[in-house]
Design a protein around this motif. Sequence first.
Motif, short mmCIF file in Angstrom:
data_model
loop_
_atom_site.label_atom_id
_atom_site.label_comp_id
_atom_site.label_asym_id
_atom_site.label_seq_id
_atom_site.Cartn_x
_atom_site.Cartn_y
_atom_site.Cartn_z
N ASP A 305 -65.06 11.83 28.29
CA ASP A 305 -64.43 12.79 27.37
C ASP A 305 -65.40 13.23 26.28
OD1 ASP A 305 -62.59 11.23 28.76
OD2 ASP A 305 -61.10 11.27 27.17
N PRO A 306 -65.09 14.36 25.62
CA PRO A 306 -65.89 14.74 24.44
C PRO A 306 -65.75 13.70 23.33
CG PRO A 306 -64.52 16.58 25.21
CD PRO A 306 -64.05 15.36 25.93
N SER A 307 -66.72 13.69 22.43
CA SER A 307 -66.64 12.87 21.22
C SER A 307 -66.33 13.82 20.07
CB SER A 307 -67.95 12.13 20.98
OG SER A 307 -67.87 11.34 19.82
N TYR A 308 -65.07 13.85 19.66
CA TYR A 308 -64.64 14.82 18.66
C TYR A 308 -64.93 14.38 17.23
CZ TYR A 308 -62.10 17.36 22.33
OH TYR A 308 -61.77 18.08 23.45
N ALA A 309 -65.32 13.11 17.04
CA ALA A 309 -65.68 12.62 15.70
C ALA A 309 -66.86 11.68 15.84
CB ALA A 309 -64.49 11.91 15.05
N PRO A 310 -68.04 12.20 16.14
CA PRO A 310 -69.17 11.34 16.56
C PRO A 310 -69.65 10.36 15.51
CG PRO A 310 -69.88 13.61 16.20
CD PRO A 310 -68.39 13.62 16.18
#
Length: 695
Positions: A305-310
């Motif tokens: 999945d994307p990392s929306y809060a890296p």
Amino acid sequence: MSTYFRVHPNINFSRVGSSEEYYLAPETAAGEVIDTASGLFGGLPIKKGTENTVIDDSDFRDSNSNPVRQAARFRIYSYDQAQSSYPSEDPGKEIKIGDTVGGKTIADIVWQVHLANKKANNYQITGVNSEGVMGEYGIESYEGKIPLPPIRNADFAGGLDDPTRLKQLVIDAGPRTLKASSNGEQTLEFNAATPPSYNVNGTIQQQDDYPVSFPSDYFDLLQPLGVIDTLGQMTIEANTGRLIVAGGYGKASGIKKDGVPPNLCDAIDNDDWFDDTSDGPVTATIVFNDGSTADAAHGWVVCTDPSYAPQTRNVVSTWDDMYSAWVEDKALNLVPSMYSNGVYNDSYKAAFDQDVLPVFHGAFLQRWNTNLPQKAIIGHEYMASVKPSDDPTTKIRNFPNLIRDPSDESDVGGKMPLALGDAQKSFLSVSATQYFLLMQWYAGASIAQGAPLGGGEKLDRAVLENCLGGRYSPGIDLTFIVRDKNLFVQQWQGDIGPFRINKATLDYATASKDSAFLNVGYVPLQSTPVQPGDLCKFMSQPWHTDYNSCATHTPDPNPQGNNTLYWSWPAQRPVNVHPAAKCTYDATKKTWSLGGQVYSIRGDDGTHTDYPQQQGRYQCYYDYVQNWHKVGFVIQGSQIADSNGGNYGSDKFLEVASLYTSDGDMVSPWPQASRPGYQAPTDCGPPDSPACPID
């Protein structure tokens, strides 16, 4: 003298996006202060074409507003000593073409990657256990005391080893191979049109008989996000010889039966669906100028999945879970000075920088992705201010009563971490090793800085510190399998080092288009070697449904009398956010103030509900499949350019690049209680599916 070669990071993560563009995976840990002067936190991806220049708010989307993918970057390190302890006494050094090692010059490096997705041909993640209770199947489900979990897509004939299932339900792109000397001039697709190739002692062999398999080869598909016809690409980073692997595009597709699309009604296990996540081994052969070769200890790439809060660290990361398993397992015996003969050593000193501060930073940073009352915010900020020189018993007098003990079966609420628990556990606990080290610090048995890590070891650790741990139901990046010693090469001391995946030996020369090449592969708690696709197969199918679902819930099991909602994965899946666009500027003080807080998934048709337990998500899973790309990203204010020629300040973590056009449901103060009467939507499938009838 022998020389040892290893691929680093040992495991690295590519993340899906709908753009052809990519940036590079972070090489610093989320939540780690990487610049004291500016207060910049780590975990930020790296701009493409740079060594370590981190992205800013303008890099999350391309010119067409598509989310940019994250690519995984791999390097090779050489070591003069076999590894006998962790950390290694030999820090190693990165090698490139032209370097001299052991009196020989490196002429080339041959990289090989094999990507696959076995999600559709694996065991279910949730279901009814032997006691008749609905929940997640954790690692205990594979102990042999009870039957293995039921399989996904059970209406297909046979078990997981059925030849038809292996061929039709496994997405297998096969291997691809590149020479570092190509210097970024060639990119290989993991699709059906690009011939598979593999490495034989530094020579690239094309394998036209490999049985590449994609869903459209066998099924009539509903394809709301386009055709799954690739699992990504691999290329060589220009001027370095390092490997770059960029994964899929966030696509999902479902099998139509008699022209009718499939249902999409479950948070985790959806039969007749595919997504384009993947994983597989990364191998490398070093070719010397005299024609000799040497193989490096392999790595692994996982596309998820994307990392929306890296920059937001999980209080319990994948690293924390894996490290604890390696510390406590007798066969792995990673740090015997800390743990041996089944007990922790009370004389072992915790390292404040490596063992204590990351937990405090995780709690501190997650407040930007959740809705905490002001008292809790002050408390989390106070813990983040603790310094190694502070007297713990004076700084936090009731500390042992604040942290949940992982060995406490009562699993009480009201303690840290403030999050939902693992499979069959109500609340999240730090790992056993984390808890021991925290208590050592509180008892005064600590040092300011831990033993230094070599460059490769730093990469291995930082990558996994960016990923979710603790709550594997099933998780986002990896799941409970990281606690299973059978996932890894157990005889690590010597040339290979710790944490390497127990890679299966695959003879590509024997491949035939007439039959599937990959088989069932790894099963938890069994010694079966690991094949491509074996890591991601324990995740949600497709990933979108689980991501949409995991905003807030009551605990499962829910303690008697509790009606409070808690978060699942606030570091990886932000629930409540502060948009930068809502901040206000004080021209006199030249400062920005926070605006209102909103749900990260919000606003557009399909998210509204009157029930708090369902807010912050789409009410129909299929709507999130179609709209996942709209979610914004949380980044430190110092990385966000403002309209006054400055930035929003390092003391804030704000949402940027959201494509939602309205605020959606109002965010209520926490604690937040579920409201009785809610029923799950009956229309939970695509149009024309049995679960979503057309009026």
